[in-house]
Design a protein around this motif. Structure first.
Motif, PDB file in Angstrom:
ATOM      1  N   GLU A 297       5.742  -6.394  -6.807  1.00  0.00           N
ATOM      2  CA  GLU A 297       5.147  -5.696  -7.946  1.00  0.00           C
ATOM      3  C   GLU A 297       3.867  -4.987  -7.535  1.00  0.00           C
ATOM      4  OE1 GLU A 297       6.907  -9.058 -11.037  1.00  0.00           O
ATOM      5  OE2 GLU A 297       4.841  -9.156 -10.313  1.00  0.00           O
ATOM      6  N   ALA A 298       3.069  -5.641  -6.683  1.00  0.00           N
ATOM      7  CA  ALA A 298       1.839  -5.018  -6.192  1.00  0.00           C
ATOM      8  C   ALA A 298       2.149  -3.776  -5.366  1.00  0.00           C
ATOM      9  CB  ALA A 298       1.039  -6.027  -5.370  1.00  0.00           C
ATOM     10  N   ARG A 299       3.154  -3.895  -4.509  1.00  0.00           N
ATOM     11  CA  ARG A 299       3.538  -2.738  -3.683  1.00  0.00           C
ATOM     12  C   ARG A 299       3.997  -1.569  -4.558  1.00  0.00           C
ATOM     13  NH1 ARG A 299       7.286  -5.501   1.000  1.00  0.00           N
ATOM     14  NH2 ARG A 299       5.633  -6.044   2.480  1.00  0.00           N
ATOM     15  N   GLY A 300       4.814  -1.881  -5.567  1.00  0.00           N
ATOM     16  CA  GLY A 300       5.311  -0.821  -6.443  1.00  0.00           C
ATOM     17  C   GLY A 300       4.192  -0.146  -7.200  1.00  0.00           C
ATOM     18  N   LEU A 301       3.229  -0.932  -7.676  1.00  0.00           N
ATOM     19  CA  LEU A 301       2.081  -0.366  -8.383  1.00  0.00           C
ATOM     20  C   LEU A 301       1.295   0.566  -7.476  1.00  0.00           C
ATOM     21  CD1 LEU A 301      -0.008  -0.189 -10.675  1.00  0.00           C
ATOM     22  CD2 LEU A 301      -0.977  -2.344  -9.827  1.00  0.00           C
TER      23      LEU A 301
END
Length: 906
Positions: A297-301
């Motif tokens: 999720e952090a990477r996608g953000l």
């Protein structure tokens, strides 16, 4: 032909208009994009200037050249989303050596946004890492855009003109202050432009606003609307039609217009998709309130933010607030709307942010802008310092930072900002536990506390130890003039015992209490004492106290006033409360004044004076003295001249590079250099290691001792056993000193052989040093903060005395002086009693050369010179240990957006 090492990885950086671009090396997969850049992205005139003529084959030839893997070519591309908007490349040439031929191309639509300059900065960094010393380029005389790029770069440029063409030569070897300043200016302009959507938005969307009262999204939406936001505000929730009578939209795409800012209060799993939707719609900034994002999720953000040029606050943010009347945005779920004012506030912890805003509101200090950084994936304290520096409203900056993305860049920004704006911080994350397992005294000294203190001190930041102390110091700095750097305080009290306690508090805070003229006693009631602390007695009235305070302001020996007033029965008499002397006078006087009112129930508050100004009043003399001490420290820092970089002439970087590379080739995992390599490395940088001879056995040890005598080193010698990986030889019994004869040397070596057995690799033989003051000087490379230079008392008592000073490299002339004077044992160096002062210039030279060595070689992770014996006639190091490891070349001042470890999945 020389070889360019293939560059690894990518980085993101900001253009002048705030657009995010990705910078990465070009490869075979980029052939189509490079062809499109030259064929479609550039006009015929641009291609003529780039290729010195018009050729239909030029774009294809350029793509073939730039995308084919070649050992002598380094090519970087700048990508905005999927589009290649510019490229810069350099090709090694043999004549002259260490020179590369430079070329640039930028799409016409992207001219004027700083693409070429940004590419050049990164190309310079990579070229230097590969040993390239010069760029050369040919350009047409009429290509004004390219000439301006080189003029703005900040590096020296040499030009030769011939038949309408210009030969440009740019030396790369020196990274001078002019270049760094030029990079700073460009970075500041881009940073401020990128933050406008966050801190000065014209419209806001709250994504995840719920109909449920008390939910985070509903709370933030309500606060934005009630706070009087001047722009449009919309709610986004696919499961609601309206909230509080206002329409709710199912998605960002369905909004009537594109918001500048989106506040996300959605579940963690939805954050990447919502961020991508916002970016695709054209949103300029995100505030993510959601917490507990996993790695994916952090990477996608982060991917969405970088791809679409959105600045990000959070995740796990409390929100932001902007009190500018033109904006009036309260997009946070803390307590009350921050009071408008001129203090910029940035915190990582939401709880700290709430507590700080509450205390500032009680005190009456208003806020210009507030940002809860949360997990700080993107926007950082460095960004906000630059915004506050330029916003025209902020005159006080308050920070709570638990971590630093680029401490050296932060320190450089803060050092500039603190010249005009006081910057205060809560020193969070302090640790009193040293590095107990450290292999050298220098590493043991480099605790997190020491490193952070060095950062704050060098940057001129006022570091406090609690929120209360932060607010106490802010109250004084915000409302009172600075004292003189001397820090001489007059303590005035209407109760002797309280005055003595206040005097003790001042002394403990490092303030001086000079004696006062006896004739001042004529202004006070009978029985008063003016020895400092001044006891006015309880009989003093407001008129007498006011007259006495005015007289103190005329005393040139006094820099600040601390007035402690205790309520007495006399104060109840109408008109006799001595506090009136403070409130009925002007709030700002020639000298800063801090009041201590012992009947006050809160730690610090402002009292309004007759002129409408604010006087800080404290409930405790310790807090008031501490605040005055912080003001004095700031005055001293401002009074010092602008720092001058240290000079360490004669350093042989080429030899040092050969020594370090040779060791790491033989020992890929790194390690401690052997004594001979250590001696050669220190000699290359002019560090004064005593004459050392290597002995591989007992016979060569005796011969080495004889050789020292023949070299003129009369007297006794020292013998030091050595084996790879050795730690603290004195503690292991691996040192013998005062050996006067060959028999003593032989016996000592045999003792080593018996004690250490096959582990013993040999011994170092040195002449006994002339006695002097023993110091420790060393460097340790911190993975985050960079090289830390340490100076302290040395010898076997190093850890017992624990008397050290530390600064982050690169050192400046001010650091060289203050590192010596800060030591508790400084009087030993300055000369005391019959002992003459030592050669302080020699101490400064050791520190300067250590700083240069650590800056030049990040592979040098630890150096411990202990002891360095200093005398009136110089300094000599009698023992040194150096550890090296492979480290990538890193320029802390290179413009790039930070990459949080959580977002990278590290």
């Amino acid at each position: 032909m020389s070889t360019v090492h293939p560059p690894h990885g990518t980085s993101e950086a900001l253009l002048a208009d705030g657009t995010t671009v990705e910078l990465r090396p070009l490869g075979p997969d980029d052939h189509r994009a490079v062809l499109d850049l030259h064929a479609e992205g550039m006009s015929e005139e641009s291609r003529r200037l780039r290729f010195f003529g018009v050729s239909r084959n030029a774009p294809a030839q350029a793509a073939d050249r730039l995308c084919a893997p070649r050992p002598d070519l380094l090519a970087l591309g700048a990508w905005a989303g999927d589009q290649l908007v510019g490229e810069a490349d350099c090709e090694l040439v043999d004549d002259p050596p260490q020179t590369a031929e430079l070329a640039l191309a930028v799409a016409d639509r992207w001219h004027g946004k700083g693409v070429a300059t940004l590419l050049l900065e990164h190309l310079v960094h990579r070229a230097r890492a590969d040993g390239i010393c010069f760029f050369e380029a040919d350009t047409l005389f009429g290509n004004q855009a390219v000439h301006q790029v080189f003029a703005d770069l900040g590096l020296p440029v040499e030009r030769r003109y011939a038949q309408g063409e210009v030969r440009i030569r740019v030396p790369l070897e020196e990274s001078d202050e002019r270049y760094r300043s030029a990079v700073d200016v460009r970075g500041r302009r881009a940073d401020i432009a990128s933050l406008a959507g966050l801190l000065r938005p014209g419209s806001v969307a709250v994504v995840g606003a719920s109909r449920r009262p008390g939910s985070v999204g509903r709370t933030v939406l309500g606060k934005i609307r009630r706070g009087g936001f001047t722009g449009a505000v919309w709610a986004v929730n696919p499961h609601a039609d309206e909230i509080d009578g206002e329409p709710v939209y199912p998605s960002v795409r369905a909004l009537p217009a594109v918001p500048d800012l989106a506040v996300l209060a959605v579940p963690a799993g939805a954050v990447p998709g919502v961020a991508e939707e916002c970016g695709a719609a054209g949103v300029r900034a995100l505030v993510v309130l959601t917490s507990d994002l996993d790695v994916q999720e952090a990477r996608g953000l982060m991917r969405a933010c970088r791809r679409h040029s959105m600045r990000l606050v959070g995740p796990n943010s409390l929100g932001t607030a902007q009190t500018d009347p033109a904006v009036r945005l309260d997009a946070e779920f803390g307590g009350a709307f921050p009071r408008p004012g001129t203090a910029g506030v940035a915190v990582q912890s939401g709880g700290v942010g709430i507590a700080l805003l509450e205390r500032l509101a009680w005190l009456g200090i208003g806020v210009s802008s507030f940002v809860s950084l949360g997990d700080k994936y993107d926007v950082s304290g460095n960004d906000l310092l630059q915004w506050w520096e330029a916003d025209g409203r902020t005159d006080l900056a308050l920070l709570h930072l638990e971590s630093f993305g680029s401490p050296r860049a932060f320190a450089r920004t803060a050092r500039r900002v603190t010249r005009t704006v006081p910057v205060l911080t809560v020193d969070a994350g302090r640790s009193t536990a040293g590095r107990r397992g450290a292999a050298s005294h220098t590493a043991a000294a480099a605790t997190p506390t020491v490193t952070r203190e060095a950062l704050f001190r060098q940057a001129g930041i006022t570091a406090t130890r609690s929120i209360d102390e932060l607010v106490e110091a802010a109250a004084l700095l915000h409302a009172q003039p600075l004292p003189a750097p001397r820090g001489a305080v007059a303590v005035v009290s209407n109760a002797g015992g309280i005055g003595i306690l206040a005097a003790d508090a001042c002394a403990e805070a490092g303030l001086e209490l000079p004696e006062l003229p006896a004739e001042l006693g004529k202004l006070l009631p009978s029985g008063a004492s003016v020895r400092n602390p001044v006891d006015t007695t309880a009989a003093v009235g407001p008129a007498e106290l006011a007259l006495f305070l005015r007289a103190l302001e005329d005393e040139q020996a006094i820099d600040a006033l601390l007035v402690c007033l205790v309520p007495t029965a006399l104060c109840a008499t109408p008109g006799q409360d001595p506090a009136r002397a403070l409130m009925e006078g002007p709030a700002r006087r020639r000298l800063p004044i801090a009041a201590v009112l012992l009947d006050q129930q809160v730690p610090v508050r402002y009292r309004t004076c007759v002129d409408g100004g604010m006087l800080p009043a404290y409930s405790d003399s310790v807090a008031a003295a501490r605040a005055l001490a912080h003001a004095v420290d700031r005055a001293r820092w401002l009074a010092e001249p602008e720092p001058v970089p240290v000079d360490a002439p004669g350093c042989d970087r080429h030899t040092a590079r050969s020594l370090i590379d040779g060791y790491l080739t033989a020992h890929p995992a790194g390690g401690w250099l052997d004594p001979l390599t250590t001696a050669d490395l220190l000699e290359a940088y002019g560090l004064p290691l005593t004459t050392s001879m290597w002995a591989r056995d007992e016979h060569t040890a005796v011969a080495a001792a004889d050789g020292l005598r023949r070299l003129g080193h009369e007297g006794k010698v020292a013998l030091k056993a050595y084996w790879p990986g050795q730690v603290h030889k004195s503690a292991l019994g691996a040192v013998r000193t005062g050996l006067a004869t060959d028999d003593e040397v032989l016996a000592a070596y045999r003792e080593f052989t018996e004690k250490f057995g096959a582990e013993l690799a040999g011994a170092v033989v040195q002449p006994m040093a002339v006695p002097g003051v023993e110091l420790l000087a060393g460097v340790v490379q911190d993975q985050v903060f960079g090289p830390l230079v340490v100076l302290g008392m040395g010898g076997t008592a190093t850890d017992v005395l624990d008397d050290r000073a530390a600064r982050l490299a690169p050192l400046n002339e001010r650091d060289l002086t203050t590192m010596v004077t800060e030591l508790r044992s400084a009087p030993l160096l300055m000369g005391s009693g019959a002992a003459p002062p030592v050669d302080l210039a020699a101490v400064r030279a050791v520190l300067a050369r250590l700083s240069r060595l650590a800056e030049d070689f990040p592979e040098l992770v630890e150096a411990d010179l202990n002891p360095v014996i200093v005398r009136p006639d110089g300094a000599v190091c009698v023992d040194a240990r150096v550890r090296v490891e492979r480290r990538p070349s890193f320029d802390p001042y290179l413009r790039r957006l930070r990459r949080p470890s959580a977002a990278e999945g590290m």
